[in-house]
Motif scaffolding. Sequence first.
Motif, PDB file in Angstrom:
ATOM      1  N   UNK A  20       0.801  -1.226   0.000  1.00  0.00           N
ATOM      2  CA  UNK A  20       0.000   0.000   0.000  1.00  0.00           C
ATOM      3  C   UNK A  20       0.839   1.282   0.000  1.00  0.00           C
ATOM      4  N   UNK A  21       2.091   1.216   0.412  1.00  0.00           N
ATOM      5  CA  UNK A  21       2.935   2.417   0.490  1.00  0.00           C
ATOM      6  C   UNK A  21       3.014   3.081  -0.883  1.00  0.00           C
ATOM      7  N   UNK A  22       3.001   4.403  -0.927  1.00  0.00           N
ATOM      8  CA  UNK A  22       3.194   5.349   0.172  1.00  0.00           C
ATOM      9  C   UNK A  22       1.920   5.717   0.947  1.00  0.00           C
ATOM     10  N   UNK A  48      -7.213   7.023   1.729  1.00  0.00           N
ATOM     11  CA  UNK A  48      -6.168   6.877   0.704  1.00  0.00           C
ATOM     12  C   UNK A  48      -5.111   7.964   0.855  1.00  0.00           C
ATOM     13  N   UNK A  49      -4.678   8.190   2.089  1.00  0.00           N
ATOM     14  CA  UNK A  49      -3.746   9.265   2.410  1.00  0.00           C
ATOM     15  C   UNK A  49      -2.371   8.722   2.795  1.00  0.00           C
ATOM     16  N   UNK A  50      -1.352   9.514   2.535  1.00  0.00           N
ATOM     17  CA  UNK A  50       0.008   9.167   2.951  1.00  0.00           C
ATOM     18  C   UNK A  50       0.277   9.608   4.385  1.00  0.00           C
ATOM     19  N   UNK A  51      -0.670  10.333   4.993  1.00  0.00           N
ATOM     20  CA  UNK A  51      -0.437  10.893   6.326  1.00  0.00           C
ATOM     21  C   UNK A  51      -1.450  10.498   7.384  1.00  0.00           C
ATOM     22  N   UNK A  82       4.498   4.938   6.423  1.00  0.00           N
ATOM     23  CA  UNK A  82       5.445   4.650   5.340  1.00  0.00           C
ATOM     24  C   UNK A  82       6.715   5.508   5.375  1.00  0.00           C
ATOM     25  N   UNK A  83       6.615   6.728   5.893  1.00  0.00           N
ATOM     26  CA  UNK A  83       7.766   7.627   5.834  1.00  0.00           C
ATOM     27  C   UNK A  83       8.078   8.295   7.175  1.00  0.00           C
ATOM     28  N   UNK A 104      -1.086  -0.354  17.262  1.00  0.00           N
ATOM     29  CA  UNK A 104       0.219  -0.763  16.742  1.00  0.00           C
ATOM     30  C   UNK A 104       0.537   0.011  15.464  1.00  0.00           C
ATOM     31  N   UNK A 105       1.811   0.322  15.288  1.00  0.00           N
ATOM     32  CA  UNK A 105       2.259   1.088  14.128  1.00  0.00           C
ATOM     33  C   UNK A 105       3.495   0.426  13.551  1.00  0.00           C
ATOM     34  N   UNK A 106       3.457   0.145  12.247  1.00  0.00           N
ATOM     35  CA  UNK A 106       4.628  -0.383  11.563  1.00  0.00           C
ATOM     36  C   UNK A 106       5.211   0.739  10.706  1.00  0.00           C
ATOM     37  N   UNK A 107       6.482   1.014  10.916  1.00  0.00           N
ATOM     38  CA  UNK A 107       7.174   2.047  10.139  1.00  0.00           C
ATOM     39  C   UNK A 107       8.012   1.393   9.051  1.00  0.00           C
ATOM     40  N   UNK A 108       7.923   1.963   7.862  1.00  0.00           N
ATOM     41  CA  UNK A 108       8.734   1.522   6.738  1.00  0.00           C
ATOM     42  C   UNK A 108       9.777   2.577   6.392  1.00  0.00           C
TER      43      UNK A 108
END
Length: 132
Positions: A20-22, A48-51, A82-83, A104-108
């Motif tokens: 799904x990133x970004x 559908x947001x990057x933020x 994602x960022x 929970x948060x996964x950072x890429x």
Amino acid sequence: MTLTLTESAYQSVLEQATKDAPVESCGYLLGPDKEHATENYPMTNIDHSTEHFSFDPKEQFAALKYARSKGLRIVANWHSHPASPSRPSEEDKRLALDPNIVYAIISLAGQYPVFNAFKIEQGVVVDSISLK
């Protein structure tokens, strides 16, 4: 508190977030009790947001129905950054309305994914949850 995550649940979250990133990705972690997550229930980020992200209310209901049919419960809700780092943003804290669930948060954002979990009450992080 520790939240044990099966390898297959973790891989499902990682694959979904990467795909799904970004755009931020999201879902629920399901398990038999509040300390064990055995599967990822993928959700659609309707913004559908990057933020930021928002769940589809119909999907939330379907997730609860699915969990109950399998004898599971919603252990955590998760989303990706994602960022940015794997910590709650001010918006995440403001929108964390259920003190009984883990966030929970996964950072890429880095070389390797980082997955952290938190208890949030009244807009304040009150505990970091160890993920195993």
